[in-house]
Design an enzyme around this catalytic site. Structure first.
Site, mmCIF file in Angstrom:
data_model
loop_
_atom_site.group_PDB
_atom_site.id
_atom_site.type_symbol
_atom_site.label_atom_id
_atom_site.label_comp_id
_atom_site.label_asym_id
_atom_site.label_seq_id
_atom_site.Cartn_x
_atom_site.Cartn_y
_atom_site.Cartn_z
ATOM 1 N N GLU A 1 0.541 4.443 10.440
ATOM 2 C CA GLU A 1 -0.933 4.448 10.493
ATOM 3 C C GLU A 1 -1.460 5.588 11.364
ATOM 4 O O GLU A 1 -2.416 5.419 12.109
ATOM 5 C CB GLU A 1 -1.461 3.114 11.035
ATOM 6 C CG GLU A 1 -0.886 1.928 10.327
ATOM 7 C CD GLU A 1 -1.826 1.349 9.302
ATOM 8 O OE1 GLU A 1 -2.940 1.858 9.162
ATOM 9 O OE2 GLU A 1 -1.414 0.398 8.635
ATOM 10 N N PHE B 1 0.863 -1.185 0.000
ATOM 11 C CA PHE B 1 0.000 0.000 0.000
ATOM 12 C C PHE B 1 0.895 1.229 0.000
ATOM 13 O O PHE B 1 1.578 1.498 0.995
ATOM 14 C CB PHE B 1 -0.859 -0.064 1.268
ATOM 15 C CG PHE B 1 -1.801 1.071 1.516
ATOM 16 C CD1 PHE B 1 -3.108 1.032 1.037
ATOM 17 C CD2 PHE B 1 -1.415 2.163 2.291
ATOM 18 C CE1 PHE B 1 -4.005 2.063 1.313
ATOM 19 C CE2 PHE B 1 -2.309 3.202 2.572
ATOM 20 C CZ PHE B 1 -3.604 3.143 2.072
ATOM 21 N N TRP C 1 8.738 4.188 2.704
ATOM 22 C CA TRP C 1 8.378 3.418 3.915
ATOM 23 C C TRP C 1 7.250 2.431 3.639
ATOM 24 O O TRP C 1 6.361 2.258 4.475
ATOM 25 C CB TRP C 1 7.970 4.352 5.071
ATOM 26 C CG TRP C 1 9.015 5.325 5.458
ATOM 27 C CD1 TRP C 1 8.976 6.680 5.294
ATOM 28 C CD2 TRP C 1 10.282 5.025 6.068
ATOM 29 N NE1 TRP C 1 10.137 7.248 5.758
ATOM 30 C CE2 TRP C 1 10.949 6.254 6.238
ATOM 31 C CE3 TRP C 1 10.921 3.847 6.468
ATOM 32 C CZ2 TRP C 1 12.222 6.340 6.798
ATOM 33 C CZ3 TRP C 1 12.181 3.933 7.025
ATOM 34 C CH2 TRP C 1 12.816 5.159 7.194
#
Ligand SMILES: Cc1cc2nc3c(=O)[nH]c(=O)nc-3n(C[C@H](O)[C@H](O)[C@H](O)COP(=O)(O)OP(=O)(O)OC[C@H]3O[C@@H](n4cnc5c(N)ncnc54)[C@H](O)[C@@H]3O)c2cc1C
Length: 388
Positions: free
Chosen positions: A367, A133, A166
């Site tokens: 997140e 993602f 990342w």
């Protein structure tokens, strides 16, 4: 090796369905027998045990709470316990499953075309394909709306240019879900491995999440066919919806890491002799253990009620922020305290608390950082946005 028994001071077991217990126990046995024996070597080498991916797929660990297309469709408490057990092994293991399920399969299921679902969901669920993602960029982490990755319409597809940073699983992924601006609007594109102009460079030198592959994704006019655009993913809110799913898993996962550390020092402090008595006989040690247990128990109750709200379709993003912020920071503090109780041996990878502690530094950051979730709660409480 004696099997981990879990930490359950408030009899949460009695609240769990048969299915939830079965999911948890299956994951626990998998982690104990198939993952933990090699984690030390993988952590030292900075590698993820890719050989376990098909096995995890066969056990239904990817996209486990999703339904349709042959997916397991377990309830959200069972799913949370699965994440807990995986992270009891290592945050890298839970991260792998979170990315695959919540950040790649969920968006394909929610925003994808029928053809995209038919093609990718069975491959990703079984572990025959790995996904990643790509949202964050070097200069846009907490502020993904500022992303500079662009898509330009070209013939029967799009040319993507930009750099993502990342990205978990990035260097081993068959499929990258890349978020890019098309005519100023954020859209999701499925970029397949081998696409000309698309490369993934593994990030080296990490002191955290070492048993997890992290990469930089470089897109240099990479051509993505029209059919690889997620038709219903429009705007940053679509990407944030995926992150909300993943954060729910982190709420439970962090508990697993904290439990591993608590379990380790409960045993150690009873065996370690200092001044002629077990370390556990000293009041300061008992106070630390009591605090750790209290915080873990509070975190468990938070996760359980959040899971119930999710089951009812009532879970709000800010409620996820509260629980992610609390449980990850709690796990980080637990791991640090555990490392201290272990003394010098606590810095050796013979013990796991410091590995969890180092991992949780990443989990606290990704997140949505601790600060960003604090500000999300502040905004919800006051109606005033202090993030930007
Ligand atoms: C191991 C690992 C794996 C990751 N995996 C993925 C992945 O798979 N996909 C992906 O897209 N991203 C991934 N990320 C990226 C991650 O989501 C970002 O690192 C995160 O969003 C923070 O962005 P940043 O690192 O640029 O920090 P910055 O945004 O530069 O923030 C730096 C510091 O400033 C603070 N800060 C920022 N804004 C504010 C503010 N308004 N007020 C007060 N303080 C503020 C932050 O809380 C933080 O402490 C991963 C990161 C790591 C470490």
């Amino acid at each position: 090796m004696t099997m981990f028994k879990g930490i359950d001071y408030y009899d949460i077991e009695s609240e769990l369905s048969q299915e939830a217990r079965l999911v948890r126990d299956t994951a626990r046995a998998f982690v104990e027998r198939e993952f933990l024996p090699s984690i030390r070597e993988h952590y030292r080498a900075g590698t993820f045990p890719l050989e376990l991916v098909p096995r995890m797929g066969a056990l239904g660990m990817f996209g486990a709470n999703l339904s349709g297309y042959g997916l397991p469709a377990i309830d959200n408490i069972s799913y949370g316990l699965l994440m807990q057990e995986l992270e009891r092994g290592d945050s890298g293991l839970r991260s792998f499953a979170s990315v695959q399920g919540a950040l790649v399969m969920y968006p394909i299921l929610t925003f994808g075309s029928e053809a995209q679902k038919q093609r990718w969901l069975p491959l990703l669920a079984s572990g025959r394909a790995i996904g990643c993602f790509g949202l964050t960029e070097h200069d846009h982490g907490s502020d993904p709306a500022g992303m500079t990755t662009r898509a330009v319409k070209r013939g029967n597809g799009y040319l993507l240019s930009g750099v993502k940073m990342w990205i978990t699983n990035g260097a081993v992924a068959d499929l990258a879900l890349v978020w890019a601006k098309l005519d100023g609007e954020i859209r999701g594109f499925l970029v397949e491995r081998g696409t000309p102009g698309f490369t993934a460079n593994e990030v080296v030198g990490k002191l955290s999440l070492r048993a997890s592959v992290t990469a930089e994704l470089v897109l240099d006019e990479a051509f993505v066919p029209e059919e690889n655009l997620l038709p219903d993913a429009v705007g940053l809110k679509s990407a944030l919806k995926c992150l909300n799913q993943a954060r729910y898993g982190i709420v439970w996962g962090a508990l697993g890491a904290a439990m591993a550390c608590f379990d380790e020092v409960l045993v150690h402090s009873a065996e370690r002799m200092v001044f002629g008595r077990p370390l556990a006989a000293f009041q300061l040690t008992q106070a630390k253990l009591a605090d750790m247990l209290t915080e873990i128990t509070k975190g468990q109750l938070l996760a359980l009620q959040l899971g119930r709200l999710k089951e009812l379709g009532k879970m709000r993003p800010e409620q996820v922020s509260l629980a992610k912020r609390n449980n990850v920071r709690m796990a980080l503090e637990t791991a640090r305290t555990a490392r201290g109780i272990l003394g010098a041996v606590g810095i050796s990878d013979e013990y796991q608390s410091m590995r969890h502690m180092c991992n949780l530094e990443s989990v606290d950051t990704y997140e949505g950082t601790y600060e960003i979730h604090t500000l999300a709660l502040g905004r919800d409480l006051t109606g005033i946005d202090a993030i930007s």
